[in-house]
Design an enzyme around this catalytic site. Structure first.
Site, mmCIF file in Angstrom:
data_model
loop_
_atom_site.group_PDB
_atom_site.id
_atom_site.type_symbol
_atom_site.label_atom_id
_atom_site.label_comp_id
_atom_site.label_asym_id
_atom_site.label_seq_id
_atom_site.Cartn_x
_atom_site.Cartn_y
_atom_site.Cartn_z
ATOM 1 N N ARG A 162 -13.687 -3.736 12.279
ATOM 2 C CA ARG A 162 -12.248 -3.500 12.383
ATOM 3 C C ARG A 162 -11.467 -4.762 12.753
ATOM 4 O O ARG A 162 -10.250 -4.767 12.752
ATOM 5 C CB ARG A 162 -11.944 -2.371 13.385
ATOM 6 C CG ARG A 162 -10.475 -1.980 13.427
ATOM 7 C CD ARG A 162 -10.196 -0.753 14.271
ATOM 8 N NE ARG A 162 -10.942 -0.725 15.495
ATOM 9 C CZ ARG A 162 -10.650 -1.463 16.587
ATOM 10 N NH1 ARG A 162 -9.609 -2.258 16.587
ATOM 11 N NH2 ARG A 162 -11.404 -1.364 17.659
ATOM 12 N N TYR A 183 6.264 1.513 -6.292
ATOM 13 C CA TYR A 183 5.164 2.479 -6.349
ATOM 14 C C TYR A 183 5.486 3.713 -5.481
ATOM 15 O O TYR A 183 6.026 3.576 -4.378
ATOM 16 C CB TYR A 183 3.890 1.786 -5.850
ATOM 17 C CG TYR A 183 2.700 2.693 -5.773
ATOM 18 C CD1 TYR A 183 2.074 3.149 -6.923
ATOM 19 C CD2 TYR A 183 2.195 3.096 -4.542
ATOM 20 C CE1 TYR A 183 0.981 3.991 -6.840
ATOM 21 C CE2 TYR A 183 1.101 3.932 -4.457
ATOM 22 C CZ TYR A 183 0.501 4.375 -5.614
ATOM 23 O OH TYR A 183 -0.573 5.208 -5.532
ATOM 24 N N LYS A 201 -6.938 -1.142 -8.310
ATOM 25 C CA LYS A 201 -6.533 -1.301 -9.711
ATOM 26 C C LYS A 201 -7.288 -2.475 -10.365
ATOM 27 O O LYS A 201 -8.490 -2.426 -10.425
ATOM 28 C CB LYS A 201 -5.019 -1.454 -9.771
ATOM 29 C CG LYS A 201 -4.259 -0.413 -8.934
ATOM 30 C CD LYS A 201 -4.486 1.011 -9.395
ATOM 31 C CE LYS A 201 -4.024 2.059 -8.382
ATOM 32 N NZ LYS A 201 -2.687 1.883 -7.830
ATOM 33 N N ASP A 227 4.498 -6.773 -4.254
ATOM 34 C CA ASP A 227 3.342 -5.985 -4.687
ATOM 35 C C ASP A 227 2.952 -6.550 -6.051
ATOM 36 O O ASP A 227 3.643 -6.340 -7.041
ATOM 37 C CB ASP A 227 3.730 -4.503 -4.770
ATOM 38 C CG ASP A 227 2.550 -3.613 -5.129
ATOM 39 O OD1 ASP A 227 1.619 -4.111 -5.798
ATOM 40 O OD2 ASP A 227 2.566 -2.422 -4.763
HETATM 41 C C1 PLP Z 1 -2.022 2.237 -6.661
HETATM 42 C C2 PLP Z 1 -0.925 1.353 -6.213
HETATM 43 C C3 PLP Z 1 -0.660 1.171 -4.849
HETATM 44 C C4 PLP Z 1 -1.397 1.930 -3.758
HETATM 45 O O1 PLP Z 1 -2.720 1.566 -3.691
HETATM 46 P P1 PLP Z 1 -3.895 2.536 -3.131
HETATM 47 O O2 PLP Z 1 -5.106 1.689 -3.303
HETATM 48 O O3 PLP Z 1 -3.874 3.777 -3.954
HETATM 49 O O4 PLP Z 1 -3.582 2.830 -1.707
HETATM 50 C C5 PLP Z 1 0.357 0.305 -4.494
HETATM 51 N N1 PLP Z 1 1.079 -0.351 -5.426
HETATM 52 C C6 PLP Z 1 0.852 -0.208 -6.742
HETATM 53 C C7 PLP Z 1 1.690 -0.945 -7.721
HETATM 54 C C8 PLP Z 1 -0.151 0.649 -7.188
HETATM 55 O O5 PLP Z 1 -0.353 0.816 -8.500
#
Ligand code: PLP
Length: 380
Positions: free
Chosen positions: A47, A101, A198, A173
């Protein structure tokens, strides 16, 4: 590592642990949750984000994002929530791009009030929309580009410059582009974060997140992260390391396939609109050329009103109608029924998300097979 090495070499080797014991070719997995404390400068603990396998991911992502440091998290949302709470406290204000998102949208709408944090969603994604949303107590500007599902682009450098001129932290992001197609820190952004679920993971089999930035910023995120507890398991670190070895190769193929499919779909009967930053017809194509190295694997398109979208999805044979995105396999969703279902039809219409809109995550199958499947399903 040597700065001159190319991105594929970085994907494969950066941060790897040498197996001194047996000389094996890959990083060993260290599962220990207990390490010595006497005579140690740094106490290791899962952690604390400092186990050997967590450090591999940190080093790899820092190199790929052209950042000084990076940390792995247990999900994209753990990365996002921990980062935001590292730079926002009671009484602060944050500016969020209007198209973000769904999970991030829910986080700020459901949780921020409890923390006494104020926020404004921009009206649009032009630089003036960000300017007009800034208040004297604004501490963070948060963007996401390309955006979901219409692949609109925000001018990264303009937002970074605006934030810097006012002493505001800028956060992006960078999930949709991946660090192969976009390195926002080079454009002046303070913090670049990802859902590693992703493209970084890329095989639809792990959940993780990553945050990259300067040593000083990552230090703050680390301390918040130790309190909030969203660290990543050693097994998943290992899977992510394995995945990133092919990130450059995969993303190049995603780019090629999506470019081909977008181009071909444009002249297809039954398809009324195609949204892809690589198309010269895309409203942000010039910006895409200037801030991206590749246009990515995500695209969306609108079916002619005479075609029932749900029936169309059922006719697909290769492409899976499935939530999530960025895997090696092609997947498709209908945003009005999935990612954007909680918005009112009015709000959706305002953003240009019709019931005929489909969002395609173009995989790395043979591009002709992907296109053929999309076309055969058009013909009843
Ligand atoms: C999927 C996604 C997230 C969130 O990610 P998790 O791994 O599901 O918590 C945040 N931003 C974008 C653009 C995403 O596609």
């Amino acid at each position: 590592m040597n700065d001159k090495r190319g991105k594929h070499t970085v994907c494969i080797h950066e941060g790897e642990i040498r197996d001194e014991q047996f000389g094996g070719a890959i990083s060993p997995i260290y599962l220990a949750s207990s390490y010595p404390f006497i005579d140690q400068d740094e106490k290791r603990y899962p952690r604390y984000f400092n186990t050997p396998n967590q450090e591999v991911i940190g080093k790899k992502l820092a190199a790929l994002e052209h950042a000084e440091a990076a940390l792995p998290f247990s999900s994209g949302m753990a990365a996002i929530s921990t980062t935001l709470l590292s730079f926002l406290k009671q009484g602060d204000h944050a500016v969020f791009q209007n198209e973000i998102y769904g999970g991030s949208f829910n986080l700020i709408h459901k949780e921020f009030e409890n923390f006494g944090i104020e926020f404004t969603l921009t009206r649009g994604i032009e630089i003036r929309d960000f300017e007009e949303a800034i208040r004297p107590n604004t501490k963070v500007i948060y963007i996401e580009t390309p955006s979901n599902p219409l692949l609109s682009l925000t001018d990264i450098k303009a937002v970074a410059d605006l934030a810097r001129s006012k002493g505001i932290i800028s956060i992006i992001d960078n999930t949709f582009a991946s660090p192969i197609n976009q390195t926002p820190i080079d454009l002046g952004i303070d913090i670049s974060l990802h859902s590693a679920t992703k493209y970084l993971g890329g095989h639809s089999d792990l959940c993780a997140g990553v945050v990259a930035g300067s040593e000083a910023h990552i230090e703050k995120v680390l301390h918040k992260g130790r309190n909030l507890g969203g660290s990543l398991s050693e097994f998943t670190c290992y899977m992510l390391e394995r995945s990133i070895k092919t990130l450059g190769l995969r993303v190049e193929k995603h780019n090629q396939n999506a470019g081909f499919v977008a181009e071909q779909l444009q002249s297809q009967n039954g398809v009324t609109k195609v949204f892809y930053p690589g198309l010269t017809t895309h409203k942000n194509h010039e910006l895409a050329r200037s801030q991206m190295n590749g246009y990515g694997g995500m695209l969306s398109f609108e079916l002619h009103p005479s075609i029932d979208a749900k029936a169309y999805l059922r006719r697909l044979e290769l492409i899976k109608p499935a939530m999530s995105l960025a895997g090696v396999e092609s997947t498709v969703i209908q945003p009005s029924l999935t990612s954007h279902a909680l918005m009112s039809p009015d709000e959706r219409a305002k953003q240009g998300i019709s019931d005929q809109l489909l969002r395609l995550s173009v995989g790395i199958e043979d591009k002709e097979d992907i296109f053929e499947d999309l076309v055969q399903a058009l013909k009843v």
